[in-house]
Design a protein around this motif. Structure first.
Motif, PDB file in Angstrom:
ATOM      1  N   TYR A  60       0.841  -1.204   0.000  1.00 45.19           N
ATOM      2  CA  TYR A  60       0.000   0.000   0.000  1.00 45.19           C
ATOM      3  C   TYR A  60       0.873   1.250   0.000  1.00 45.19           C
ATOM      4  O   TYR A  60       1.869   1.335   0.723  1.00 45.19           O
ATOM      5  N   GLN A  61       0.473   2.194  -0.830  1.00 42.36           N
ATOM      6  CA  GLN A  61       1.051   3.531  -0.814  1.00 42.36           C
ATOM      7  C   GLN A  61      -0.070   4.540  -0.590  1.00 42.36           C
ATOM      8  O   GLN A  61      -1.206   4.326  -1.040  1.00 42.36           O
ATOM      9  N   GLU A  62       0.222   5.600   0.082  1.00 40.36           N
ATOM     10  CA  GLU A  62      -0.801   6.606   0.364  1.00 40.36           C
ATOM     11  C   GLU A  62      -1.490   7.027  -0.945  1.00 40.36           C
ATOM     12  O   GLU A  62      -0.824   7.302  -1.940  1.00 40.36           O
ATOM     13  N   GLY A  63      -2.791   7.052  -0.903  1.00 41.82           N
ATOM     14  CA  GLY A  63      -3.561   7.380  -2.104  1.00 41.82           C
ATOM     15  C   GLY A  63      -4.120   6.167  -2.817  1.00 41.82           C
ATOM     16  O   GLY A  63      -5.049   6.291  -3.615  1.00 41.82           O
ATOM     17  N   ASP A  64      -3.538   4.989  -2.535  1.00 37.80           N
ATOM     18  CA  ASP A  64      -4.114   3.772  -3.114  1.00 37.80           C
ATOM     19  C   ASP A  64      -5.519   3.555  -2.564  1.00 37.80           C
ATOM     20  O   ASP A  64      -5.787   3.808  -1.378  1.00 37.80           O
ATOM     21  N   LYS A  70     -10.662   3.427   0.962  1.00 31.92           N
ATOM     22  CA  LYS A  70     -11.123   4.653   0.316  1.00 31.92           C
ATOM     23  C   LYS A  70     -10.687   5.840   1.169  1.00 31.92           C
ATOM     24  O   LYS A  70     -10.874   5.829   2.390  1.00 31.92           O
ATOM     25  N   GLU A  71     -10.085   6.820   0.495  1.00 32.45           N
ATOM     26  CA  GLU A  71      -9.591   8.019   1.177  1.00 32.45           C
ATOM     27  C   GLU A  71      -8.677   7.641   2.337  1.00 32.45           C
ATOM     28  O   GLU A  71      -8.818   8.148   3.459  1.00 32.45           O
ATOM     29  N   ASN A  72      -7.747   6.720   2.033  1.00 37.62           N
ATOM     30  CA  ASN A  72      -6.731   6.266   2.994  1.00 37.62           C
ATOM     31  C   ASN A  72      -7.318   5.613   4.247  1.00 37.62           C
ATOM     32  O   ASN A  72      -6.662   5.553   5.293  1.00 37.62           O
ATOM     33  N   THR A  73      -8.536   5.110   4.120  1.00 39.84           N
ATOM     34  CA  THR A  73      -9.214   4.474   5.248  1.00 39.84           C
ATOM     35  C   THR A  73      -9.617   3.054   4.864  1.00 39.84           C
ATOM     36  O   THR A  73     -10.173   2.825   3.787  1.00 39.84           O
ATOM     37  N   LEU A  74      -9.346   2.116   5.746  1.00 36.33           N
ATOM     38  CA  LEU A  74      -9.693   0.716   5.535  1.00 36.33           C
ATOM     39  C   LEU A  74     -11.096   0.449   6.068  1.00 36.33           C
ATOM     40  O   LEU A  74     -11.437   0.873   7.183  1.00 36.33           O
ATOM     41  N   LEU A  99      -3.221   1.842   8.025  1.00 35.12           N
ATOM     42  CA  LEU A  99      -2.394   1.261   6.977  1.00 35.12           C
ATOM     43  C   LEU A  99      -1.059   1.982   6.906  1.00 35.12           C
ATOM     44  O   LEU A  99      -0.992   3.212   6.897  1.00 35.12           O
ATOM     45  N   ASN A 100       0.020   1.200   6.839  1.00 29.74           N
ATOM     46  CA  ASN A 100       1.365   1.754   6.729  1.00 29.74           C
ATOM     47  C   ASN A 100       1.802   1.788   5.272  1.00 29.74           C
ATOM     48  O   ASN A 100       1.321   1.012   4.441  1.00 29.74           O
ATOM     49  N   GLU A 101       2.721   2.675   4.958  1.00 29.93           N
ATOM     50  CA  GLU A 101       3.350   2.636   3.639  1.00 29.93           C
ATOM     51  C   GLU A 101       4.100   1.307   3.507  1.00 29.93           C
ATOM     52  O   GLU A 101       4.827   0.909   4.413  1.00 29.93           O
ATOM     53  N   GLY A 102       3.855   0.611   2.395  1.00 34.56           N
ATOM     54  CA  GLY A 102       4.556  -0.655   2.181  1.00 34.56           C
ATOM     55  C   GLY A 102       3.669  -1.845   2.484  1.00 34.56           C
ATOM     56  O   GLY A 102       2.481  -1.857   2.169  1.00 34.56           O
ATOM     57  N   GLU A 103       4.235  -2.848   3.128  1.00 33.52           N
ATOM     58  CA  GLU A 103       3.518  -4.105   3.352  1.00 33.52           C
ATOM     59  C   GLU A 103       2.557  -3.988   4.521  1.00 33.52           C
ATOM     60  O   GLU A 103       2.908  -3.441   5.574  1.00 33.52           O
ATOM     61  N   ASN A 104       1.367  -4.529   4.325  1.00 30.98           N
ATOM     62  CA  ASN A 104       0.356  -4.594   5.375  1.00 30.98           C
ATOM     63  C   ASN A 104      -0.354  -5.936   5.281  1.00 30.98           C
ATOM     64  O   ASN A 104      -0.622  -6.420   4.175  1.00 30.98           O
ATOM     65  N   THR A 105      -0.660  -6.518   6.408  1.00 30.92           N
ATOM     66  CA  THR A 105      -1.445  -7.751   6.434  1.00 30.92           C
ATOM     67  C   THR A 105      -2.748  -7.460   7.159  1.00 30.92           C
ATOM     68  O   THR A 105      -2.753  -7.132   8.351  1.00 30.92           O
ATOM     69  N   ILE A 106      -3.832  -7.569   6.411  1.00 32.71           N
ATOM     70  CA  ILE A 106      -5.172  -7.295   6.937  1.00 32.71           C
ATOM     71  C   ILE A 106      -5.831  -8.621   7.265  1.00 32.71           C
ATOM     72  O   ILE A 106      -5.855  -9.537   6.436  1.00 32.71           O
ATOM     73  N   PHE A 134      -8.576  -2.147  -6.930  1.00 33.63           N
ATOM     74  CA  PHE A 134      -7.558  -1.675  -5.993  1.00 33.63           C
ATOM     75  C   PHE A 134      -6.318  -1.232  -6.761  1.00 33.63           C
ATOM     76  O   PHE A 134      -5.814  -1.949  -7.634  1.00 33.63           O
ATOM     77  N   THR A 135      -5.820  -0.052  -6.443  1.00 36.83           N
ATOM     78  CA  THR A 135      -4.678   0.509  -7.179  1.00 36.83           C
ATOM     79  C   THR A 135      -3.340   0.087  -6.595  1.00 36.83           C
ATOM     80  O   THR A 135      -2.305   0.320  -7.215  1.00 36.83           O
ATOM     81  N   GLY A 136      -3.344  -0.509  -5.400  1.00 41.22           N
ATOM     82  CA  GLY A 136      -2.117  -1.061  -4.847  1.00 41.22           C
ATOM     83  C   GLY A 136      -1.912  -2.490  -5.328  1.00 41.22           C
ATOM     84  O   GLY A 136      -2.421  -2.892  -6.378  1.00 41.22           O
ATOM     85  N   GLU A 137      -1.174  -3.266  -4.556  1.00 43.02           N
ATOM     86  CA  GLU A 137      -0.912  -4.659  -4.925  1.00 43.02           C
ATOM     87  C   GLU A 137      -1.441  -5.592  -3.845  1.00 43.02           C
ATOM     88  O   GLU A 137      -1.266  -5.346  -2.654  1.00 43.02           O
ATOM     89  N   ILE A 138      -2.077  -6.649  -4.275  1.00 43.60           N
ATOM     90  CA  ILE A 138      -2.578  -7.698  -3.376  1.00 43.60           C
ATOM     91  C   ILE A 138      -1.731  -8.944  -3.588  1.00 43.60           C
ATOM     92  O   ILE A 138      -1.584  -9.413  -4.721  1.00 43.60           O
ATOM     93  N   GLU A 139      -1.188  -9.470  -2.536  1.00 44.45           N
ATOM     94  CA  GLU A 139      -0.380 -10.686  -2.659  1.00 44.45           C
ATOM     95  C   GLU A 139      -1.275 -11.904  -2.853  1.00 44.45           C
ATOM     96  O   GLU A 139      -1.049 -12.726  -3.744  1.00 44.45           O
TER      97      GLU A 139
END
Length: 770
Positions: free
Chosen positions: A635-639, A658-662, A681-688, A750-755
Motif C-alpha cells: 500500500y502507498q498513500e492514495g491507493d 477509500k480516502e486512505n481508510t480501511l 495502513l502503513n506505507e509498504g507491506e500490510n497484512t489485513i 484496488f490501485t495497490g498490490e494484493i499478494e
C-alpha cells in the motif's frame, strides 16, 4: 397398441436420413455427396429430392429445439388461459399442439436432468437441486449425473447433430462452478458444442454472472442490457453460423430462460403495459383464467377450480396499500413474461428467415409450477427469501417504484402464484398438481398435420427426449465413449401428434421432492401428506381419480382403499428402481450442508489477484464457522479500491480502501455491520485480517486487525444458509457493488498490490447438522 406401425407415422418421412447412421457411416455419406444420396433414395423406392434454391429448406433434416421457461405456472400463457400477452408462444400453440396433462418435477434441476437424459431425475443423481449435496447416504441427491446417463446432445452428436445451449444450466454441482472446473459436468462436457449463459440456479436479468463455453465472461457493454435478449441473441448467432456454413446438417438447441424465476426484472415499459390490469385482485383474475381455460378447451368443462390456499388471504380483505403493492408485483410478472415471449418471437423469426422453422421440432415447457417463495407480501431481496427471512410489508412497500428494476430482486406474492397455477392447488416444490403440471407445446409443421389441438395423454418430462429419439429414428446407444448406458426410461408420445386418442404406454410415473411423494398409475394419483419431523411411514395419503377429477381436488382414498394400497406399494417399487431412497425432508437447509468430500468442506483456500469471478456456491462457506480472512497487500498513500468482495447490494461482505481508510462491511439484507479504521495502513507491506468468532447460531463477532494489531470489531448477525446470489472477486467488485460507499466507482479496482487472499476455516457447530 393401435398406432405403432411405422407407415402410420407421418413424421417418419421428415426425419434426417443421417440421424439413423453411425458416425462413420455419416462421414462416408457426406463424402459420397448429394447425387449418390439421391440415387440411394431412388433405389429405396422414394422420390428423388427436389432441387431447391435454399438447401436449408429440404425436408431431409429435422432440427430439435427445447425451450424451458422457469417457474411459470400452468395458466400463465395466453394459449393456456392467461390475460398476459404471449402472442408468439401462442402462435406456436396454434400451429402445433398443446398438452394439458404434462408433468415436470417439482423443482428445476431434476426437471432439466430428466429432460436432457430421458430418464428419471433420481436415477441420474439429481433428486434435488444442484446446489445441494446430501452426501454418500443419499446417492440420488448429490447432483452428480453419471456418465452412464448420456445426454441427448451426446447421442445426437453421434448422429450428425451440432449442439447449442444458451441460458440457465443448473445441473452441475454448484460447488464445481469455479473458473478452474472441473468441467466434465459443464455443458461442453455433456455434448454441447457451444454454450452461453448462467450455470447457477437463477440469474439477475440486468447484471448476470455469464459463462461462454468453459470460461466466465464479462457482462456485455450494451445499453439497456437484458439477459433474455442476450441469450436469444446468442442463440440466433449460433444458428446463423451453422445454417450459413453447414445448411444440410441438423442442429439441436437448448434454450433455458431465467424468466419467470425470481428475480422478476424487466424494462419499465413492459410493466407499464399492465398498469391497472390486476387491480381486481387474484381471486377475480383466477376465476377469469379458469373460465377462459374452459372456453379454449385446455381444461374439461367439468373441471373444478381449487379453493384458495389457506395461506393466501381473500383479496377483498386486504388494505388499499396492500392491493396497490401486490398489483404492482403482478404487473411486473406479466411484463416479464410478455418480454420473454417477445424474445421467443425473435427466435422464431430468425428460424423462419433461415428456412428452418417448419423443419425444427420445438418443445416448450415450464420446469415446474409457479413459486410461492415471495410469501404473503412478495419479496424484493432474493437472499432474504432463500434464507427464509420474510421482509416486512413496510420495507417492501417503500420499494414500490423499484419493483422490477435492478435495485430489487422481485418475486410476487403467493396469491399470484396460485393464479399462475390455475386451476390446480399448491405450488412449486410440492408433488401436488400445482407443483408438477405445467404447459407443454409441441411445434413441428413438417412432422405433424394437426394444428391448434389439445392432447390429454399423461406425459412426463423424461418422455420428451424419448420422443425425439423415436421421431428421428435414433436408437439410444448401449455405450457412449466406452461407458455402458442406463436404459432410457422415458416413453415416446409421438403417436399423439396426429392421433388424439393414441395410447402412449405411459401408465406409471413416480414423483418425490424433499419427502413429498406422488405416484401416477393408469389414471389414478396417490399423494402423500408428510408432516415435517415425522417418520415417512406415518404419512397419510390422498387418492385422486384423474380421469374424472381433472384438477385433482376430490380425495377418494376412503372409497377406494384397495387402489390406494396398490399405488403406495407401486410408489415403493418405483422408488427402489430409480434410487429414490433414502428420503430427506430437507430443502433449503441443504445450502449449508457439506459432506466431507465436498470441496467447500476444505479448511483452507488461497486465491490470487487476477483470478476470475468465482461463483458464491463455489466460494468458501463462512456461515456459522469460526474463520479468518487474511489479505497481505502493498500500500502507498492514495491507493484505494476493493480488496475482496463477495455478494452484491442485496447481501454480502467487502473489504475496501477509500480516502486512505480501511473498511470492512457485512450486509445481511437488512443491516450493515461495518468496521472503519483511519490511519491503520502503513506505507509498504500490510497484512489485513478479519477474524470471525461464531458465538451462536447465525451470529458472531468480527474483529479486524492490521499487522497483528486489533483495529476494530463488530457483532454480526449472519445469514443462515446462503451469503449472496453474486460471487467473489479479488481486487475489484464486479456487477452489483456490495457497499453503497463505492457504488459510483464502477468495479472500484484496488490501485495497490494484493499478494493473495487466504481463508482459514473451522467446522462450525451447526454447519454439518442434519
Amino acid at each position: 397398441m393401435e398406432y405403432k406401425k411405422k407407415e402410420e407415422k407421418p413424421w417418419r418421412k421428415y426425419v434426417n436420413k443421417f440421424s439413423m447412421l453411425g458416425t462413420a457411416a455419416l462421414s462416408a455419406a457426406m463424402l459420397l455427396g448429394g447425387c449418390q444420396a439421391q440415387t440411394d433414395e431412388a433405389d429405396a423406392g422414394e422420390a428423388p429430392q427436389a432441387d431447391t434454391e435454399n438447401q436449408a429448406l429440404t425436408d431431409e433434416k429435422t432440427n430439435v429445439m427445447y425451450i424451458v421457461l422457469d417457474d411459470s405456472g400452468f395458466s400463465d400463457l395466453g394459449s393456456y388461459g392467461s390475460e398476459i400477452s404471449t402472442p408468439n408462444i401462442d402462435e406456436l400453440a396454434e400451429n402445433g399442439l398443446k398438452y394439458n396433462n404434462f408433468h415436470a418435477t417439482p423443482v428445476c434441476s431434476p426437471t432439466r436432468a430428466s429432460l436432457l437424459t430421458g430418464r428419471n431425475s433420481h436415477a441420474v443423481g439429481m433428486g434435488n437441486v444442484a446446489n445441494f449435496d446430501f452426501g454418500e447416504e443419499y446417492p440420488s441427491k448429490r447432483a452428480r449425473i453419471p456418465d452412464e446417463a448420456g445426454f441427448v446432445t451426446e447421442v445426437l452428436g453421434e448422429n450428425g447433430y451440432t449442439n447449442f445451449g444458451v441460458g440457465k444450466w443448473h445441473i452441475t454441482p454448484t460447488t464445481e462452478l469455479s473458473p478452474a472446473g472441473p468441467y466434465d459436468r459443464w455443458p461442453l462436457g455433456k455434448g454441447f458444442d457451444r454454450y452461453y449463459g448462467n450455470l447457477e440456479d437463477s440469474s439477475d436479468q440486468f447484471r448476470p454472472e455469464l459463462f461462454r463455453d468453459n470460461s466466465p465472461v464479462p457482462l456485455p457493454d450494451v445499453k439497456d442490457y437484458h439477459y433474455s435478449e442476450d441469450i436469444v441473441g446468442n442463440a440466433e448467432q449460433y444458428m446463423t453460423d451453422h445454417v450459413s456454413i453447414r445448411p444440410d446438417d441438423p442442429f439441436f438447441m437448448y434454450l433455458g430462460f431465467g424468466a419467470q424465476h425470481m428475480p422478476h426484472q424487466v424494462p419499465e415499459e413492459y410493466i407499464d403495459q399492465y398498469e391497472g390490469k390486476y387491480d381486481e385482485g387474484w381471486d377475480v383474475i383466477r376465476k377469469q383464467r379458469f373460465e377462459r381455460q374452459k372456453e379454449l378447451g385446455i381444461i374439461p368443462e367439468d373441471a373444478e377450480l381449487a379453493p384458495r390456499s389457506p395461506d393466501v388471504p381473500a383479496w377483498d380483505s386486504l388494505s388499499e396499500d396492500q392491493k396497490k403493492l401486490y398489483a404492482r408485483f403482478m404487473e411486473t410478472y406479466a411484463g416479464f413474461l410478455t418480454h420473454t415471449d417477445e424474445q421467443v418471437g425473435k427466435l422464431m423469426d430468425s428460424l423462419e428467415e433461415m428456412g428452418e422453422l417448419d423443419n425444427t421440432l420445438i418443445v416448450l415447457i415450464s420446469d415446474n409450477g409457479a413459486s410461492f417463495s415471495g410469501g404473503e407480501h412478495g419479496a424484493t431481496n432474493q437472499s432474504m427469501a432463500y434464507n427464509k427471512i420474510p421482509e416486512e410489508f413496510e420495507s417492501i412497500n417503500g420499494k414500490y417504484e423499484q419493483i422490477g428494476s435492478g435495485q430489487t430482486n422481485s418475486d410476487y406474492p403467493s396469491g399470484w402464484a396460485q393464479v399462475s397455477n390455475t386451476p390446480f392447488a399448491k405450488f412449486k416444490g410440492t408433488t401436488h398438481a400445482g407443483g408438477i403440471r405445467t404447459p407443454m407445446i409441441v411445434h413441428w409443421p413438417n412432422g405433424t398435420e394437426a394444428r391448434g389441438e389439445t392432447r390429454t395423454q399423461f406425459t412426463h418430462v423424461s418422455d420428451i427426449t424419448a420422443t425425439v429419439y423415436d421421431v428421428l429414428g435414433v436408437e439410444a446407444p448401449d455405450q457412449l465413449d466406452g461407458t455402458e448406458q442406463m436404459e432410457v426410461t422415458g416413453v415416446s408420445f409421438a403417436d399423439t401428434f396426429d392421433h388424439p386418442e393414441a395410447e402412449t404406454g405411459k401408465d406409471t410415473q413416480y414423483f418425490e421432492h424433499s419427502g413429498k411423494r406422488t405416484i401416477y398409475h393408469d389414471g389414478w394419483k396417490a399423494i402423500s401428506i408428510h408432516e415435517p419431523g415425522t417418520d415417512f411411514a406415518e404419512d397419510e395419503w390422498e387418492l385422486y381419480n384423474t380421469t374424472e377429477d381433472y384438477s385433482e381436488l376430490t380425495d377418494v382414498a376412503e372409497e377406494h382403499p384397495e387402489v390406494l394400497e396398490e399405488l403406495i406399494d407401486l410408489w415403493h417399487e418405483e422408488a427402489e428402481k430409480n434410487n429414490v431412497l433414502p428420503m430427506s425432508e430437507n430443502f433449503l437447509e441443504g445450502l449449508a450442508h457439506l459432506p466431507e468430500d465436498n470441496i467447500r468442506a476444505k479448511s483452507s483456500f488461497t486465491y490470487y489477484p487476477g483470478m476470475s469471478h468465482l461463483s458464491e456456491s463455489a466460494a468458501p462457506l463462512t456461515l456459522d464457522r469460526n474463520h479468518e480472512i487474511t489479505i497481505p497487500i502493498e500500500y502507498q498513500e492514495g491507493d484505494e479500491g476493493v480488496l475482496l468482495a463477495l455478494g452484491n447490494d442485496k447481501s454480502g461482505y467487502t473489504f475496501y480502501v477509500k480516502e486512505n481508510t480501511l473498511h470492512y462491511e457485512y450486509h445481511n439484507g437488512t443491516e450493515r455491520y461495518t468496521i472503519t479504521t483511519e490511519g491503520t495502513l502503513n506505507e509498504g507491506e500490510n497484512t489485513i485480517t478479519l477474524t470471525f468468532e461464531n458465538t451462536g447460531e447465525n451470529q458472531g463477532t468480527g474483529r479486524l486487525s492490521v499487522n497483528g494489531d486489533a483495529v476494530g470489531e463488530t457483532e454480526i448477525q449472519t445469514l443462515p444458509l446462503k451469503t449472496s446470489f453474486e460471487g467473489l472477486d479479488i481486487g475489484k467488485d464486479l456487477l452489483y457493488p456490495v457497499s453503497p460507499a463505492y457504488a459510483e466507482e464502477g468495479s472500484f479496482p484496488f490501485t495497490g498490490e494484493i499478494e493473495k487472499v487466504q481463508y482459514d476455516l473451522e467446522t462450525g457447530e451447526y454447519l454439518f447438522a442434519e
